[in-house]
Write a protein that holds these residues in place. Structure first.
Motif, PDB file in Angstrom:
ATOM      1  N   GLU A  58       0.830  -1.206   0.000  1.00  0.00           N
ATOM      2  CA  GLU A  58       0.000   0.000   0.000  1.00  0.00           C
ATOM      3  C   GLU A  58       0.866   1.259   0.000  1.00  0.00           C
ATOM      4  OE1 GLU A  58      -2.406  -0.518   3.418  1.00  0.00           O
ATOM      5  OE2 GLU A  58      -3.745  -2.000   2.494  1.00  0.00           O
ATOM      6  N   ALA A  59       1.986   1.232   0.721  1.00  0.00           N
ATOM      7  CA  ALA A  59       2.892   2.383   0.732  1.00  0.00           C
ATOM      8  C   ALA A  59       3.485   2.620  -0.653  1.00  0.00           C
ATOM      9  CB  ALA A  59       4.001   2.167   1.759  1.00  0.00           C
ATOM     10  N   TYR A  60       3.756   1.532  -1.375  1.00  0.00           N
ATOM     11  CA  TYR A  60       4.310   1.669  -2.721  1.00  0.00           C
ATOM     12  C   TYR A  60       3.301   2.347  -3.646  1.00  0.00           C
ATOM     13  CZ  TYR A  60       6.385   0.372  -7.215  1.00  0.00           C
ATOM     14  OH  TYR A  60       6.918   0.401  -8.474  1.00  0.00           O
ATOM     15  N   ASP A  63      -1.219   4.537   6.302  1.00  0.00           N
ATOM     16  CA  ASP A  63      -1.881   5.498   5.441  1.00  0.00           C
ATOM     17  C   ASP A  63      -1.393   6.920   5.719  1.00  0.00           C
ATOM     18  OD1 ASP A  63      -3.506   6.414   3.492  1.00  0.00           O
ATOM     19  OD2 ASP A  63      -5.335   6.438   4.690  1.00  0.00           O
ATOM     20  N   MET A  64      -1.246   7.679   4.660  1.00  0.00           N
ATOM     21  CA  MET A  64      -0.712   9.037   4.650  1.00  0.00           C
ATOM     22  C   MET A  64       0.814   9.059   4.659  1.00  0.00           C
ATOM     23  SD  MET A  64      -3.393  10.782   4.311  1.00  0.00           S
ATOM     24  CE  MET A  64      -2.727  12.442   4.460  1.00  0.00           C
ATOM     25  N   GLU A  65       1.442   7.928   4.928  1.00  0.00           N
ATOM     26  CA  GLU A  65       2.899   7.865   4.888  1.00  0.00           C
ATOM     27  C   GLU A  65       3.312   7.112   3.625  1.00  0.00           C
ATOM     28  OE1 GLU A  65       3.578   5.791   8.478  1.00  0.00           O
ATOM     29  OE2 GLU A  65       3.752   7.602   9.711  1.00  0.00           O
ATOM     30  N   GLU A  66       4.374   7.579   2.986  1.00  0.00           N
ATOM     31  CA  GLU A  66       4.780   6.971   1.720  1.00  0.00           C
ATOM     32  C   GLU A  66       6.220   6.505   1.724  1.00  0.00           C
ATOM     33  OE1 GLU A  66       6.237  10.459  -1.097  1.00  0.00           O
ATOM     34  OE2 GLU A  66       4.077  10.478  -0.817  1.00  0.00           O
ATOM     35  N   ASN A 124      17.847   3.398  -0.634  1.00  0.00           N
ATOM     36  CA  ASN A 124      17.467   3.012   0.731  1.00  0.00           C
ATOM     37  C   ASN A 124      15.969   2.775   0.873  1.00  0.00           C
ATOM     38  OD1 ASN A 124      19.968   2.897   2.132  1.00  0.00           O
ATOM     39  ND2 ASN A 124      20.057   5.126   2.168  1.00  0.00           N
ATOM     40  N   ARG A 125      15.367   2.259  -0.182  1.00  0.00           N
ATOM     41  CA  ARG A 125      13.961   1.855  -0.123  1.00  0.00           C
ATOM     42  C   ARG A 125      13.884   0.332  -0.132  1.00  0.00           C
ATOM     43  NH1 ARG A 125      13.409   5.994  -4.591  1.00  0.00           N
ATOM     44  NH2 ARG A 125      12.853   7.943  -3.557  1.00  0.00           N
ATOM     45  N   PHE A 126      12.713  -0.201   0.216  1.00  0.00           N
ATOM     46  CA  PHE A 126      12.451  -1.640   0.215  1.00  0.00           C
ATOM     47  C   PHE A 126      13.407  -2.366   1.166  1.00  0.00           C
ATOM     48  CE2 PHE A 126      11.599   0.038  -4.108  1.00  0.00           C
ATOM     49  CZ  PHE A 126      10.223  -0.001  -4.041  1.00  0.00           C
ATOM     50  N   LEU A 127      13.389  -1.924   2.411  1.00  0.00           N
ATOM     51  CA  LEU A 127      14.214  -2.521   3.464  1.00  0.00           C
ATOM     52  C   LEU A 127      13.351  -2.786   4.681  1.00  0.00           C
ATOM     53  CD1 LEU A 127      17.247  -0.053   3.228  1.00  0.00           C
ATOM     54  CD2 LEU A 127      17.244  -2.420   2.426  1.00  0.00           C
ATOM     55  N   ASP A 128      13.579  -3.932   5.332  1.00  0.00           N
ATOM     56  CA  ASP A 128      12.827  -4.249   6.556  1.00  0.00           C
ATOM     57  C   ASP A 128      13.492  -5.437   7.243  1.00  0.00           C
ATOM     58  OD1 ASP A 128      10.960  -4.757   8.557  1.00  0.00           O
ATOM     59  OD2 ASP A 128       9.275  -4.152   7.285  1.00  0.00           O
ATOM     60  N   ARG A 129      14.033  -5.202   8.435  1.00  0.00           N
ATOM     61  CA  ARG A 129      14.728  -6.270   9.163  1.00  0.00           C
ATOM     62  C   ARG A 129      13.808  -7.415   9.546  1.00  0.00           C
ATOM     63  NH1 ARG A 129      16.487  -4.579  14.282  1.00  0.00           N
ATOM     64  NH2 ARG A 129      15.207  -2.710  14.123  1.00  0.00           N
TER      65      ARG A 129
END
Length: 630
Positions: free
Chosen positions: A460-462, A582-585, A607-612
């Protein structure tokens, strides 16, 4: 500028021309700022014995992306050595052309604001060994405390989503779109009053006394008071035909979003099944295409420097290879769509048999295979002892960064008024480590996380991110999930960053000297590779230090530390709990500057598409790729 002054005003590294200060970018020099001019003004004729950069696979990709088959070469920036020994010699007259920008300057003593037309400000650059001291000065300052009070660039410029760049219209602004009633070319003052709540800069007309603060055109509401974009290509010295529909924005000089490079890069890998001779002929085809026959080769070897690359082969062997290449179908240039530069590289790295070693590409696989302690982490480990990467600048954008996978998301600005037959390029040599993860491990993980709330939050953020681009609002709606990199990419990308940061901490490499290439593929063509390599034009990238980290003990230690460090972040619990809502991108989850972010030139996706949480168990263990650490 006066002819008595020296032309050279500064220098940048070749890599800066590709990523930071290329064509159309504003470069901040110590005393003023300049704009890099278009390719029409670049001149290689004074550079002796220069050669284009040979990489046919990248050249074909550039042609496809630009839809311009007239592009024949990848050229380095014009430059020759010798400025240190002869600061006013031939080398000082060769370089990348620039022009002062913005075209308005302000006196640092009396605050007079005027255009750079020679009537108010003058230029001096009288010390050939000190080009950094070049500057503009106010020749008739009314408050002369110094003999030549320095003038600096005015703070504001205008940019639009179509890539245009223009000076701010100070005269029209202070008179609310009209003209001064007392003078045709009124003198202006720029009074910077400081403040903690943003810019507080007042523009004042001296003849009529009109005043107006720049705060009126700052922020979302201020954009409504800006004029329409004039379609100015400042780096080309002309205007685009017709009215520009781009959304105009006010930028402060030095803003990071005034220029984004759009580049393509390729590793010099051999074609699958091709021999070294065939690969070299393909690389240097521009020099070999006109060879009339084998009888001319002995003479050409003495006068054409490129033919030194073929010293190991006889004239008959070389001529046979030339004829074979001449008759071979040129199918690559007929392909359409976005160029796929990763597939040939993946095919080489994932092949069971490695290609023969060359000066540009040498791979080695440990006979003992993957260390036993890491069998559940890696399916294959390859040491890339020699790599050659070629990068080409194909355009640039303003306000919005281009998407590496979607060239149509943001409009690309041109590098020249018309096709000049070449694009700027650079090449670097280095080394690297290729790591392939087990396919069954990734496939099982994808099934586990595909429908989870955490992964849905990333999707959804994408979609929000794509819809909110300035360019998207102007040119129409985009498909929200087009070019979504996929779940697999997030896991591989996160693991790559963990390893890069560990390499930088443990082994002495700065993270800025490393680069990554993620081979994640598509749902119908899944891949599972990570290449971490040095990509800097100096000795740090070629001394074998990175390759040695693929040895048994070093790789075990490196991997264990990277995964262990990922369990904790000094910004936890804020970092560990972060997910875009929502509201954050923003396009990352449990990731921050403390645990995962690296320099912009290191990361292939900014530095996008990162998540530990998708690699190690930090909150919900079921989301982790590695449920148990090695």
């Amino acid at each position: 500028m006066a002819a008595t002054y020296f032309r050279r005003v500064g220098s940048v590294r070749p890599s800066h021309l590709m990523f930071t200060t290329g064509v159309g970018a504003i470069v901040d020099l110590p005393n003023f700022s300049v704009l890099v001019r278009g390719l029409d003004d670049w001149n290689h004729s004074a550079v002796p014995d220069w050669e284009p950069i040979a990489e046919p696979r990248l050249l074909a990709a550039v042609r496809r992306l630009l839809n311009d088959k007239s592009v024949k070469e990848l050229r380095p920036a014009p430059w020759i050595d010798g400025t240190d020994k002869q600061p006013n010699g031939p080398a000082a007259k060769i370089g990348v052309p620039i022009t002062p920008f913005p075209g308005w300057l302000r006196c640092t003593v009396c605050d007079e604001l005027a255009p750079l037309d020679g009537s108010v400000f003058e230029f001096e650059n009288s010390k050939p060994r000190k080009p950094h001291e070049a500057r503009f000065f106010h020749k008739s300052c009314t408050r002369k405390k110094l003999a030549k009070p320095m003038a600096v660039a005015a703070r504001f410029v205008l940019a639009c989503t179509a890539g245009h760049l223009d000076d701010f219209p100070y005269r029209h602004f202070v008179h609310h779109g009209g003209a001064c009633p007392n003078a045709s070319h009124p003198r202006l003052r720029m009074d910077d009053r400081g403040g903690n709540l943003g810019a507080n800069v007042e523009i004042r007309c001296v003849p009529c006394g009109a005043r107006r603060n720049m705060k009126e055109v700052l922020g979302p509401r201020g954009a409504e008071k800006l004029p329409r974009c004039r379609g100015r290509w400042a780096h080309l010295g002309n205007f685009e035909a017709g009215m520009c529909a781009g959304e105009l924005k006010l930028l402060v000089l030095g803003a990071s979003n005034q220029w984004f490079a759009q580049t393509l890069s390729a590793l010099a890998v051999p074609r699958t099944g091709a021999g070294e001779l065939r690969t070299k002929v393909e690389q240097h085809w521009a020099a070999l295409e006109g060879v009339p026959g084998a009888a001319m080769l002995p003479y050409l070897r003495t006068v054409v420097p490129v033919l030194r690359e073929f010293a190991r082969w006889s004239d008959d062997q070389l001529w046979t290879a030339i004829e074979r290449h001449r008759k071979a179908p040129k199918g690559d240039e007929e392909e359409t769509g976005y160029p796929d530069l990763h597939t040939p590289e993946w095919e080489i790295f994932s092949a069971g048999e490695l290609p023969p070693a060359t000066d540009d590409f040498t791979l080695r696989r440990d006979p003992d295979g993957v260390p036993g302690e890491l069998k559940e982490v890696y399916a294959d480990v390859i040491q890339a002892e020699r790599l050659r990467e070629v990068r080409a600048l194909v355009g640039f954008t303003r306000l919005d960064a281009p998407d590496p996978m979607d060239p149509d998301l943001v409009r690309r600005a041109p590098l020249a008024k018309a096709s000049v037959g070449w694009v700027p390029a650079s090449e670097v040599r280095g080394e690297g480590i290729f790591l392939r993860l087990p396919e069954d491990l990734l496939a099982d993980w994808e099934r586990r996380v595909a429908d989870t709330e955490s992964m849905q939050a990333h999707r959804e953020a994408y979609g929000r991110f794509r819809r909110s681009r300035y360019s998207g609002r102007v040119s129409g709606a985009f498909e929200p999930m087009r070019h979504w990199p996929g779940e697999r990419y997030i896991a591989l990308h996160t693991l790559s960053h963990l390893l890069i940061r560990t390499i930088a901490l443990e082994c002495g490499y700065s993270s800025a000297s490393l680069s990554e290439r993620i081979y994640a593929g598509r749902p119908d063509d899944p891949r599972s590779g990570i290449l971490i390599y040095t990509a800097v034009p100096d000795a740090e990238g070629t001394l074998g230090g990175l390759v040695s980290l693929a040895e048994h003990d070093a790789l075990v230690r490196l991997t264990r530390r990277a995964l262990s460090d990922a369990l904790h972040c000094s910004s936890d619990p804020l970092c560990a709990e972060r997910l875009p809502h929502d509201m954050e991108e923003f396009l990352h989850g449990a990731a921050c500057h403390v645990c995962l972010f690296v320099s912009e030139t290191t990361c292939e996706r900014g530095n996008r598409f990162l998540d530990r949480r998708f690699v190690v168990p930090i909150d919900l263990p079921a989301l982790a790729l590695f449920l148990e650490l090695p």
